[in-house]
Design a protein around this motif. Structure first.
Motif, PDB file in Angstrom:
ATOM      1  N   SER A  24      27.056 147.142  70.814  1.00 10.19           N
ATOM      2  CA  SER A  24      26.763 147.821  70.115  1.00 10.19           C
ATOM      3  C   SER A  24      25.377 148.053  70.131  1.00 10.19           C
ATOM      4  O   SER A  24      25.778 146.932  68.330  1.00 10.19           O
ATOM      5  N   HIS A  25      24.016 148.408  69.458  1.00  9.33           N
ATOM      6  CA  HIS A  25      23.319 148.348  68.250  1.00  9.33           C
ATOM      7  C   HIS A  25      22.420 149.297  68.402  1.00  9.33           C
ATOM      8  O   HIS A  25      22.021 150.474  68.803  1.00  9.33           O
ATOM      9  N   SER A  32      24.200 145.439  76.644  1.00  8.50           N
ATOM     10  CA  SER A  32      24.684 144.023  78.218  1.00  8.50           C
ATOM     11  C   SER A  32      24.066 143.019  78.403  1.00  8.50           C
ATOM     12  O   SER A  32      22.469 143.266  78.616  1.00  8.50           O
ATOM     13  N   VAL A  33      24.336 141.761  77.911  1.00  7.70           N
ATOM     14  CA  VAL A  33      23.807 140.601  78.417  1.00  7.70           C
ATOM     15  C   VAL A  33      24.749 139.880  79.368  1.00  7.70           C
ATOM     16  O   VAL A  33      25.046 139.570  80.145  1.00  7.70           O
ATOM     17  N   ILE A  34      23.535 139.547  80.614  1.00  7.71           N
ATOM     18  CA  ILE A  34      23.630 139.360  82.089  1.00  7.71           C
ATOM     19  C   ILE A  34      23.895 137.037  81.264  1.00  7.71           C
ATOM     20  O   ILE A  34      22.250 136.617  81.082  1.00  7.71           O
ATOM     21  N   GLU A  35      24.282 136.337  81.525  1.00  5.26           N
ATOM     22  CA  GLU A  35      24.236 134.800  81.646  1.00  5.26           C
ATOM     23  C   GLU A  35      25.045 134.469  82.596  1.00  5.26           C
ATOM     24  O   GLU A  35      26.220 134.534  83.385  1.00  5.26           O
TER      25      GLU A  35
END
Length: 168
Positions: free
Chosen positions: A95-96, A102-105
């Motif tokens: 949360s920001h 969402s960060v995809i790695e």
């Protein structure tokens, strides 16, 4: 050179008896390495995470334009030992303020730092397919084959490559 009985062939144990015996014959005749070199003579030159991210983004933009954006793609030394995998796909949400990001790695085993071009493409395609399909089912493999028409042969030959590496 190890004897055939000393080599772990579990990577090909689910293939037909005919295929299994053909691989055993290649090994017994010291021809496995030659078979692989004849089929895959060119190794890729993607040696760092920045180049790997660019490579993965190019494939993603070509085949999966509407999927989530990639934030990080990197080589990882611990994947094959710790997770017993060749690549990992993860999504982290945080949360920001009021927004959830969402960060995809994607992390790829360091085995792929030095391998034929086709094998790197196969594993990147595999991990990219997980952006749309989480399970290894018919839709997943259909997507892999759409991105790399020779996917199943590459996956099999990569299993042979891993056996060859074990023998060295």
């Amino acid at each position: 050179m190890p004897k055939i009985e000393e080599i772990d062939l579990s990577l090909i144990s689910n293939y037909s008896t005919e295929t299994y015996n053909s691989v055993c014959s290649l090994i017994e005749n010291n021809m496995l390495e030659k078979y692989l070199l004849d089929r895959y003579p060119n190794y890729h030159s993607i040696s760092n995470n920045k180049e790997l991210l660019l490579y993965a983004k190019q494939l993603k933009n070509r085949y999966l334009k509407k999927s989530q954006p990639l934030h990080k793609v990197s080589y990882d030394d611990s994947i094959d030992r710790v997770y017993k995998a060749l690549g990992l796909n993860s999504s982290k949400s945080f949360s920001h303020g009021r927004k959830t990001k969402s960060v995809i790695e994607i992390r790829i085993s360091s085995i792929f730092k030095k391998c034929p071009d086709e094998f790197l493409k196969m594993i990147v395609v595999h991990e990219l397919a997980h952006l749309k399909e989480k399970n290894h089912d018919k839709k997943f493999y259909s997507l892999c084959q759409n991105m790399e028409s020779n996917y199943f042969q590459l996956e099999f030959d990569f299993r042979l490559y891993l056996i060859q590496l074990e023998m060295e």
